[in-house]
Design a protein around this motif. Structure first.
Motif, mmCIF file in Angstrom:
data_model
loop_
_atom_site.group_PDB
_atom_site.id
_atom_site.type_symbol
_atom_site.label_atom_id
_atom_site.label_comp_id
_atom_site.label_asym_id
_atom_site.label_seq_id
_atom_site.Cartn_x
_atom_site.Cartn_y
_atom_site.Cartn_z
ATOM 1 N N SER A 92 19.980 -15.132 22.301
ATOM 2 C CA SER A 92 18.852 -16.021 22.535
ATOM 3 C C SER A 92 17.713 -15.287 23.226
ATOM 4 O O SER A 92 16.543 -15.400 22.839
ATOM 5 N N GLN A 96 13.992 -14.393 21.605
ATOM 6 C CA GLN A 96 12.788 -14.870 22.282
ATOM 7 C C GLN A 96 11.864 -13.720 22.655
ATOM 8 O O GLN A 96 10.639 -13.817 22.519
ATOM 9 N N ALA A 99 10.180 -12.521 19.437
ATOM 10 C CA ALA A 99 9.155 -13.438 18.934
ATOM 11 C C ALA A 99 7.871 -13.355 19.763
ATOM 12 O O ALA A 99 6.769 -13.531 19.233
ATOM 13 N N GLY A 103 6.115 -17.129 19.152
ATOM 14 C CA GLY A 103 7.111 -18.181 19.141
ATOM 15 C C GLY A 103 8.109 -17.917 18.021
ATOM 16 O O GLY A 103 7.759 -17.298 16.998
ATOM 17 N N VAL A 104 9.353 -18.371 18.194
ATOM 18 C CA VAL A 104 10.402 -18.068 17.218
ATOM 19 C C VAL A 104 10.072 -18.619 15.841
ATOM 20 O O VAL A 104 10.208 -17.927 14.823
ATOM 21 N N ARG A 105 9.603 -19.863 15.786
ATOM 22 C CA ARG A 105 9.333 -20.486 14.476
ATOM 23 C C ARG A 105 8.253 -19.733 13.706
ATOM 24 O O ARG A 105 8.399 -19.462 12.502
ATOM 25 N N ARG A 106 7.171 -19.381 14.389
ATOM 26 C CA ARG A 106 6.080 -18.686 13.710
ATOM 27 C C ARG A 106 6.505 -17.284 13.295
ATOM 28 O O ARG A 106 6.172 -16.817 12.200
ATOM 29 N N ILE A 108 9.515 -16.210 12.572
ATOM 30 C CA ILE A 108 10.420 -16.315 11.417
ATOM 31 C C ILE A 108 9.632 -16.653 10.153
ATOM 32 O O ILE A 108 9.917 -16.146 9.060
ATOM 33 N N SER A 109 8.627 -17.525 10.284
ATOM 34 C CA SER A 109 7.806 -17.888 9.124
ATOM 35 C C SER A 109 7.081 -16.675 8.556
ATOM 36 O O SER A 109 6.991 -16.496 7.335
ATOM 37 N N LYS A 218 2.266 -9.869 18.308
ATOM 38 C CA LYS A 218 3.112 -10.921 18.878
ATOM 39 C C LYS A 218 3.675 -10.516 20.231
ATOM 40 O O LYS A 218 4.136 -11.378 20.994
ATOM 41 N N CYS A 242 15.882 -13.553 6.045
ATOM 42 C CA CYS A 242 15.024 -14.505 5.324
ATOM 43 C C CYS A 242 15.145 -14.303 3.821
ATOM 44 O O CYS A 242 15.178 -15.274 3.047
#
Length: 305
Positions: A92, A96, A99, A103-106, A108-109, A218, A242
């Motif tokens: 974790s 973090q 990222a 942020g993790v979501r961005r 990964i996207s 980032k 991914c």
């Protein structure tokens, strides 16, 4: 004799005091050399798999070969896991930190988008290799240099200098001198398809090179050399995961469109070797970008012809 002579060009340094290249410069030089060697090896293998010249049954499935090969990027997670174990970090915290301010979501996207970018890049390259030789393909791919320079100016705000304008002009001139003669030969129309596919791949390659610079932003604070290396490995692993999880739908889609029928290969061994070479190429490309710059990586590409 000049004892304090010192020359620097985009990070490459030579000191004449003892005639010894600095360790950092040697690392940059080796990253470029490995990048170029694995590029040529990857091109030869891809062409051999699709035309059977490597001694196996022809497996002319660009999308399937590409998707399978990029899954090998997951191997980078081994280095990240060893680093986390050595530093006593849980996953974790590792994710973090990687990222950063994205942020993790961005983050990964971005990696998911990059995985699709790589799929399209490699599919177009393989389609091009159906029609042209590896040497001609590499010559056309030199268009990646002006594409990369243009993107670095418009997307990253880099300065555009006169020498780069001259370089772009020479790149286009050189490609034309190499590409035009085959078009006059028999089968020129067939050759055109390979040229256009490879040129499109080169343009996407420029976007890919620049994307690494975008991903650098980032990080919340500057990283030391080892942290940058681990960060890069984490990015490669994320792109690989991914590709595995969200990249596979392209295979049934292309099958439904009758562009590429799904079929299992007869020789998994050569595909695994190609996957390892592909991973070595992508890893060395990323290292070379971090060690030098996207423009530098694009400029040295003519050495593969």
């Amino acid at each position: 004799m000049m004892q304090n002579f010192h020359v620097s060009w985009r990070g490459f340094q030579w000191k004449s005091g003892e005639g010894v290249t600095t360790r950092h410069s040697l690392w940059k030089f080796l990253s470029i050399v490995i990048y170029l060697i694995t590029w040529v090896a990857n091109g030869e293998l891809l062409q051999g798999i699709t035309n059977g010249s490597v001694g196996i049954r022809v497996y002319d499935k660009p999308a399937a070969v590409t998707w399978f090969s990029y899954n090998f990027m997951i191997l980078s997670s081994i280095l990240v896991a060893l680093h986390a174990h050595n530093q006593k970090l849980n996953w974790s915290r590792v994710v973090q930190k990687w990222a950063g301010n994205f942020g993790v979501r961005r983050a990964i996207s971005v990696c998911a988008a990059t995985s699709y970018l790589l799929l399209l890049l490699n599919i177009l390259m393989i389609v091009g290799l159906r029609c042209v030789s590896v040497s001609l393909s590499n010559a056309i791919y030199q268009l990646q240099t002006p594409f990369t320079i243009a993107l670095s100016v418009f997307m990253l705000g880099d300065n555009f200098v006169e020498s780069e304008a001259i370089g772009i002009l020479l790149s286009f001139t050189g490609v034309c001198l190499i590409v035009i003669p085959p078009l006059w030969e028999e089968g020129g129309q067939f050759c055109w398809r390979g040229i256009l596919a490879t040129a499109a791949s080169a343009a996407i390659g420029g976007v890919y090179l620049i994307s690494w610079r975008v991903l650098e932003r980032k990080n919340e604070s500057p990283l030391n050399r080892w942290e940058s290396f681990i960060d890069m490995q984490m990015t490669l692993a994320a792109i690989g995961f991914c590709n595995l999880l969200v990249g596979w739908p392209i295979l049934p889609i292309l099958d439904g469109l009758k562009f590429e029928m799904m079929e299992l290969p007869q020789d998994w061994g050569i595909l695994c070797i190609n996957g390892l070479v592909e991973y070595a190429f992508d890893a060395s490309c990323a290292i070379a970008i971090f060690a030098t710059s996207p423009v530098m990586v694009a400029i040295v590409a003519p050495l593969t012809i």
